[in-house]
Write an enzyme that holds these catalytic residues in place. Structure first.
Site, PDB file in Angstrom:
ATOM      1  N   GLY A 169       0.785  -1.220   0.000  1.00 23.19           N
ATOM      2  CA  GLY A 169       0.000   0.000   0.000  1.00 23.19           C
ATOM      3  C   GLY A 169       0.815   1.267   0.000  1.00 23.19           C
ATOM      4  O   GLY A 169       0.308   2.336   0.331  1.00 23.19           O
ATOM      5  N   SER A 170       2.082   1.179  -0.387  1.00 23.45           N
ATOM      6  CA  SER A 170       2.950   2.355  -0.332  1.00 23.45           C
ATOM      7  C   SER A 170       3.086   3.067  -1.665  1.00 23.45           C
ATOM      8  O   SER A 170       3.771   4.081  -1.762  1.00 23.45           O
ATOM      9  CB  SER A 170       4.342   1.961   0.177  1.00 23.45           C
ATOM     10  N   GLY A 171       2.449   2.537  -2.726  1.00 18.38           N
ATOM     11  CA  GLY A 171       2.422   3.256  -3.992  1.00 18.38           C
ATOM     12  C   GLY A 171       3.529   2.939  -4.961  1.00 18.38           C
ATOM     13  O   GLY A 171       3.680   3.626  -5.970  1.00 18.38           O
ATOM     14  N   LEU A 172       4.313   1.888  -4.688  1.00 20.06           N
ATOM     15  CA  LEU A 172       5.400   1.513  -5.594  1.00 20.06           C
ATOM     16  C   LEU A 172       5.072   0.251  -6.397  1.00 20.06           C
ATOM     17  O   LEU A 172       5.954  -0.356  -6.991  1.00 20.06           O
ATOM     18  CB  LEU A 172       6.706   1.304  -4.817  1.00 20.06           C
ATOM     19  N   GLY A 173       3.801  -0.131  -6.408  1.00 20.63           N
ATOM     20  CA  GLY A 173       3.400  -1.317  -7.167  1.00 20.63           C
ATOM     21  C   GLY A 173       3.760  -2.620  -6.487  1.00 20.63           C
ATOM     22  O   GLY A 173       4.035  -3.621  -7.154  1.00 20.63           O
ATOM     23  N   SER A 195       2.112  -4.990  -4.752  1.00 19.88           N
ATOM     24  CA  SER A 195       1.296  -6.199  -4.942  1.00 19.88           C
ATOM     25  C   SER A 195       1.542  -6.831  -6.301  1.00 19.88           C
ATOM     26  O   SER A 195       1.801  -8.038  -6.406  1.00 19.88           O
ATOM     27  CB  SER A 195      -0.189  -5.864  -4.781  1.00 19.88           C
ATOM     28  N   GLU A 225      -4.350 -11.103 -10.874  1.00 22.69           N
ATOM     29  CA  GLU A 225      -4.798 -10.051  -9.955  1.00 22.69           C
ATOM     30  C   GLU A 225      -6.200  -9.562 -10.272  1.00 22.69           C
ATOM     31  O   GLU A 225      -7.061  -9.470  -9.386  1.00 22.69           O
ATOM     32  CB  GLU A 225      -3.838  -8.870 -10.016  1.00 22.69           C
ATOM     33  N   ASP A 240       1.973  -1.781 -13.456  1.00 18.85           N
ATOM     34  CA  ASP A 240       2.899  -2.380 -12.491  1.00 18.85           C
ATOM     35  C   ASP A 240       3.453  -3.717 -12.963  1.00 18.85           C
ATOM     36  O   ASP A 240       4.639  -4.012 -12.802  1.00 18.85           O
ATOM     37  CB  ASP A 240       2.212  -2.563 -11.140  1.00 18.85           C
TER      38      ASP A 240
END
Length: 342
Positions: A109-113, A115, A147, A159
């Site tokens: 959930g930190s925005g760097l893709g 998952s 996904e 991503d």
């Protein structure tokens, strides 16, 4: 035998959100992103205990099951289970037990893709073990299907392709799952200057991107003109960023980022908040010429462009907000897999 893989996380520099359906299906999307020296890691080991053990080291979670060809998706370690289930469906295999261990170099959930990159890494480990003949486009699309279709997780397309291809890429997204990845040949001195000037800052908060993305998708379906126009402008921002990087207009990068930051807030609610706005304004006052929230927004990582020697004052200012500066380097390699003797 031990089968390992790693796939790089990414920062989106421009065009974020235009890779999400239905916008890209109707209008076409464009994103410029770059991979970093932060990775998602996956390891598969044979155990001999006729069980399947799943371990997420960074989340401190572990589950174990009797050997089966399908594992229950129940909200715990579902990315690991989703890949295992799809691999078993399409490429059935038997073993006398296995252990799948994962680790990601940045918080979920930190925005760097994180998952999607983790899904690519897990597929890579299984592909290494089973000698599956995936090309880069095949690998990325397979991860996307797991996904979005199998696990029903909301999100875009960039991503999976960034993690698989690696490097700086200008990506185009169209209907019918058509994606074109255009690797950019950027001069090394431009890359070195960009790396020097671009500060990566973790706000010490994370967010659930699915909620923001779902609202973004609804805005397109309901023909929300403000949201759609913002996406049009972000697509143009990706082209502006591509030109600036290729021909060395580095002095314009901050302004291009700032333009995108202001447009993105019109896509959906909760992309920004008072904490993010305070951080952004303070960084700008300290000498940054632009920045953005990484990923869907709402929290996680932010990036700031700090020309000349302003990075030091900007970093000093950012440190007062309780987050953390994250060192990094740009990487040119995507998914990497290998096998070692146990």
């Amino acid at each position: 035998m031990i089968y390992r893989s790693k796939a790089p996380l990414r920062i989106g520099l421009a065009g974020g959100g235009t890779d999400v359906s239905p916008y890209c299906d109707q209008f076409g999307g464009a994103i410029l992103n770059a991979t970093l020296s932060l990775h998602a890691h996956a390891t598969i080991e044979s155990t001999g205990d006729n069980r399947i053990t799943l371990v997420s080291e960074d989340q401190g979670k572990e589950q174990s099951f009797d050997w089966a060809t399908a594992l229950p998706a129940d909200g715990e370690l579902d990315l690991l289970k989703g890949v295992y289930n799809r691999i078993q469906k399409d490429h059935p295999f038997t073993m006398n037990g296995l252990k799948l261990t994962t680790f990601v170099d940045a918080p979920a959930g930190s925005g760097l893709g994180t998952s999607s990159t983790l899904v690519v890494a897990i597929i890579g480990a299984f592909a290494e073990m089973l000698k599956l003949p995936f090309g880069d486009y095949d690998m990325a699309h397979y991860a996307y299907e797991i996904e979005r279709n199998d696990l029903r997780l909301a999100g875009g397309r960039q991503d999976q392709y960034a993690a698989t291809f690696g490097g700086f890429n200008f990506m185009e997204f169209y209907g019918n799952d058509k994606v074109i990845v255009n690797p950019l040949r950027i001069r090394q001195d431009y890359l070195s200057e960009l790396e020097n000037n671009l500060v990566l800052y973790f706000t010490a908060t994370t967010r659930e991107s699915a909620r923001i993305i779902t609202e973004q998708q609804r805005n397109v379906k309901e023909n929300n003109s403000k949201s759609i126009e913002a996406m049009h402008q972000l697509k143009e921002q990706a082209r502006m960023m591509k030109e600036a990087l290729l021909i060395g207009k580095l002095g314009e990068i901050g302004e291009i980022l700032d333009y995108g930051f202001r447009q993105k807030k019109n896509m959906a609610a909760n992309i920004s908040n008072s904490h993010i706005e305070n951080i952004y304004e303070a960084a700008m006052k300290a000498g940054a010429t632009g920045g953005k929230i990484s990923g869907a927004g709402g929290g996680g990582f932010m990036i700031f462009y700090c020309p000349r020697n302003t990075r030091y004052k900007v970093i000093e200012t950012l440190n007062t907000f309780g987050g953390k500066i994250n060192p990094y380097q740009f990487t040119q390699h995507g998914l990497t897999t290998w096998t070692i003797q146990s």
